[in-house]
Design a protein around this motif. Structure first.
Motif, PDB file in Angstrom:
ATOM      1  N   VAL A  25     -47.417  52.907  96.059  1.00  0.00           N
ATOM      2  CA  VAL A  25     -48.717  52.677  96.708  1.00  0.00           C
ATOM      3  C   VAL A  25     -49.592  51.782  95.838  1.00  0.00           C
ATOM      4  O   VAL A  25     -50.272  50.877  96.316  1.00  0.00           O
ATOM      5  N   TYR A  26     -49.553  52.046  94.530  1.00  0.00           N
ATOM      6  CA  TYR A  26     -50.346  51.259  93.571  1.00  0.00           C
ATOM      7  C   TYR A  26     -49.966  49.780  93.645  1.00  0.00           C
ATOM      8  O   TYR A  26     -50.835  48.900  93.694  1.00  0.00           O
ATOM      9  N   VAL A  27     -48.675  49.503  93.669  1.00  0.00           N
ATOM     10  CA  VAL A  27     -48.204  48.116  93.702  1.00  0.00           C
ATOM     11  C   VAL A  27     -48.591  47.441  95.016  1.00  0.00           C
ATOM     12  O   VAL A  27     -48.972  46.270  95.050  1.00  0.00           O
ATOM     13  N   ILE A  28     -48.512  48.199  96.132  1.00  0.00           N
ATOM     14  CA  ILE A  28     -48.835  47.621  97.438  1.00  0.00           C
ATOM     15  C   ILE A  28     -50.324  47.330  97.556  1.00  0.00           C
ATOM     16  O   ILE A  28     -50.739  46.280  98.063  1.00  0.00           O
ATOM     17  N   SER A  33     -51.918  37.795  91.829  1.00  0.00           N
ATOM     18  CA  SER A  33     -51.963  36.359  92.082  1.00  0.00           C
ATOM     19  C   SER A  33     -50.574  35.798  92.388  1.00  0.00           C
ATOM     20  O   SER A  33     -50.441  34.804  93.084  1.00  0.00           O
ATOM     21  N   ASP A  34     -49.529  36.447  91.854  1.00  0.00           N
ATOM     22  CA  ASP A  34     -48.155  35.984  92.067  1.00  0.00           C
ATOM     23  C   ASP A  34     -47.520  36.847  93.150  1.00  0.00           C
ATOM     24  O   ASP A  34     -47.161  38.007  92.915  1.00  0.00           O
ATOM     25  N   ARG A  35     -47.386  36.288  94.348  1.00  0.00           N
ATOM     26  CA  ARG A  35     -46.848  37.045  95.478  1.00  0.00           C
ATOM     27  C   ARG A  35     -45.400  37.445  95.238  1.00  0.00           C
ATOM     28  O   ARG A  35     -44.989  38.534  95.616  1.00  0.00           O
ATOM     29  N   TRP A  36     -44.614  36.576  94.590  1.00  0.00           N
ATOM     30  CA  TRP A  36     -43.208  36.884  94.320  1.00  0.00           C
ATOM     31  C   TRP A  36     -43.097  38.121  93.444  1.00  0.00           C
ATOM     32  O   TRP A  36     -42.286  39.019  93.711  1.00  0.00           O
ATOM     33  N   SER A  37     -43.887  38.188  92.377  1.00  0.00           N
ATOM     34  CA  SER A  37     -43.848  39.333  91.469  1.00  0.00           C
ATOM     35  C   SER A  37     -44.262  40.613  92.187  1.00  0.00           C
ATOM     36  O   SER A  37     -43.682  41.678  91.963  1.00  0.00           O
ATOM     37  N   LYS A  38     -45.269  40.507  93.048  1.00  0.00           N
ATOM     38  CA  LYS A  38     -45.719  41.684  93.798  1.00  0.00           C
ATOM     39  C   LYS A  38     -44.588  42.218  94.685  1.00  0.00           C
ATOM     40  O   LYS A  38     -44.315  43.428  94.702  1.00  0.00           O
ATOM     41  N   ASN A  39     -43.921  41.324  95.415  1.00  0.00           N
ATOM     42  CA  ASN A  39     -42.805  41.740  96.266  1.00  0.00           C
ATOM     43  C   ASN A  39     -41.666  42.322  95.431  1.00  0.00           C
ATOM     44  O   ASN A  39     -41.002  43.277  95.844  1.00  0.00           O
ATOM     45  N   TYR A  40     -41.466  41.733  94.252  1.00  0.00           N
ATOM     46  CA  TYR A  40     -40.415  42.241  93.355  1.00  0.00           C
ATOM     47  C   TYR A  40     -40.675  43.709  93.006  1.00  0.00           C
ATOM     48  O   TYR A  40     -39.768  44.542  93.082  1.00  0.00           O
ATOM     49  N   PHE A  41     -41.894  44.026  92.612  1.00  0.00           N
ATOM     50  CA  PHE A  41     -42.194  45.395  92.201  1.00  0.00           C
ATOM     51  C   PHE A  41     -42.220  46.353  93.390  1.00  0.00           C
ATOM     52  O   PHE A  41     -41.932  47.541  93.229  1.00  0.00           O
ATOM     53  N   ILE A  42     -42.547  45.861  94.569  1.00  0.00           N
ATOM     54  CA  ILE A  42     -42.454  46.712  95.762  1.00  0.00           C
ATOM     55  C   ILE A  42     -41.003  47.118  95.991  1.00  0.00           C
ATOM     56  O   ILE A  42     -40.691  48.294  96.240  1.00  0.00           O
TER      57      ILE A  42
END
Length: 428
Positions: A25-28, A33-42
């Motif tokens: 939930v925290y990651v979502i 700023s980096d969408r790729w990194s966000k999707n990676y951690f999801i």
């Protein structure tokens, strides 16, 4: 004793499940700023959540003879998920170094080793060479179990070596974040090869991953702040350049007419010629001084600049231009070339030698919102100026007001005809 161990296992698995859901939930929710990194951690925390769920199911049915098949399936899913968590950091390392994923030798080596682990896991399903479940539904490791874990340990070692070799391509925060994840994970894998510490392994993975994400997120936030500052500074520089260009592009006919007026006044009225020359010199000096002004200037100077300009215009247009000043409040600052362009715009568009005289009213006052500047004229209604015309466009003034002092500018028709320009400079 066994019941106590089971209870501890249930509680630990439940805690880990809650932690992983919270992490997901925290990651979502938290922006990055980096969408790729966000999707990676999801994806990462989703896989880890599935892994913990499998462990939770395994803890519930462990040592229950009637559920050997359920235990086996959950254990298999658990083993797959644990193995996936090993090569996944490689993708982030390669991406963070701006390398092409397909061409990365490190990534290909890691994927091959992961494929070897999956092959050994499939072999175990047929031969029970590395581990198996007893009829009592208890997990039993053979002496070959560490061999099955060897590919995963090598993957972690390759990740650490690859990270160290790429340290110059990463920021210090990124490098530390990856080390926080990779070093403990490598230790957990080696220990797990010789002892059953699955819950400790998952807990360590979760904490390390959260630490890594927090550091990377903070680095992204700092990078975003730096980029925003650079953008603001670039906008200010552009505004300053526009001011300089517009100052240098003063209306040629205004300069020509002024010089001719001074020429004729030298014979007709020497004293007035001197005064016009002084006013014109003041006007020019203020215009060129504005080129060097990158900060706010006292409004008193802006007012002096405007008076000089209007005095020159009045000398050329006697009985056609009248100015009234009501400026008791002058103790505040504004961007350079804020007031004078308003009156120049009024003179340029509203002064008609064959029409009625142009009247300009300049007022200042202090209010709760800040310092107000009001410029009124009885000329033609306001029409947006063309930025290509050789005068400082009003849109440029609005931009500089917003950037340099968070000021506001409004332009509206005047009751009875003409235009009203109002500027509000907030209290600093």
């Amino acid at each position: 004793m066994i019941d106590v161990i089971k209870l501890i296992g249930y509680c630990s698995a439940s805690a880990m499940l809650v932690l992983m859901v919270m992490a997901l939930v925290y990651v979502i929710v938290i922006p990055a700023s980096d969408r790729w990194s966000k999707n990676y951690f999801i994806v990462f925390f989703s896989l880890l959540t599935v892994c913990v769920c499998a462990t939770f199911v395994s803890a519930i049915f462990y040592e229950k003879p009637g559920f050997v098949q359920v235990e086996g399936v959950s254990c298999y899913i658990e083993a797959i998920m644990v193995s996936v968590l090993m090569p996944i950091p490689t993708f982030l390392i390669v991406h963070s170094c701006k390398e092409t994923l397909i061409k990365s030798t490190l990534l290909r080596a890691v994927i091959i080793l992961w494929g070897v682990y999956i092959a050994l896991l499939e072999i175990n399903k047929l031969t029970e060479l590395f581990f198996f479940y007893t009829p009592e539904n208890s997990f039993y490791r053979t002496r070959w179990f560490p061999l099955m874990m060897l590919p995963l340990a090598i993957i972690m070692l390759l990740n650490i070596v690859g990270l160290i070799r790429r340290r110059k391509k990463l920021s210090k925060r990124y490098f530390i974040a990856f080390l926080i994840y990779l070093l403990p994970m490598s230790a957990f894998i080696i220990i797990h090869a010789y002892s059953d510490i699955e819950l400790i392994l998952f807990f360590g993975v979760g904490v390390c991953a959260l630490s890594m994400y927090s550091l990377i997120l903070s680095d992204n936030i700092m990078q975003t702040i730096r980029q925003q500052r650079e953008i603001v500074e670039q906008e200010r520089e552009i505004a300053r350049q526009r001011v300089g260009i517009m100052v240098l592009q003063m209306r040629p006919h205004f300069i020509y007419n002024t010089m001719m007026s001074i020429y004729y006044l030298c014979k007709q009225d020497a004293d007035k010629a001197q005064q016009v020359t002084l006013d014109f010199t003041t006007y020019l000096r203020k215009n060129f001084t504005a080129l060097a002004n990158e900060e706010l200037v006292p409004f008193k100077e802006e007012l002096e600049h405007t008076r000089a300009y209007l005095a020159v215009e009045q000398a050329q247009h006697e009985d056609m231009l009248f100015v009234e000043y009501d400026t008791p409040h002058i103790n505040f600052s504004v961007p350079s070339l804020t007031l004078q362009p308003f009156v120049e715009n009024a003179v340029k568009h509203s002064l008609d030698p064959n029409g009625d005289p142009l009247r300009i009213y300049i007022t200042t006052r202090q209010t709760e919102a800040g310092s107000e500047i009001i410029v009124e004229n009885n000329g033609v209604d306001y029409r947006p100026a063309d930025d290509n015309e050789p005068h400082i466009a009003l849109s440029n003034i609005r931009q500089r007001l917003e950037m340099m002092c968070k000021g506001e500018m409004t332009i509206m028709p005047r009751e009875g005809g003409g235009t009203v320009v109002k500027v509000i400079i907030p209290h600093i």
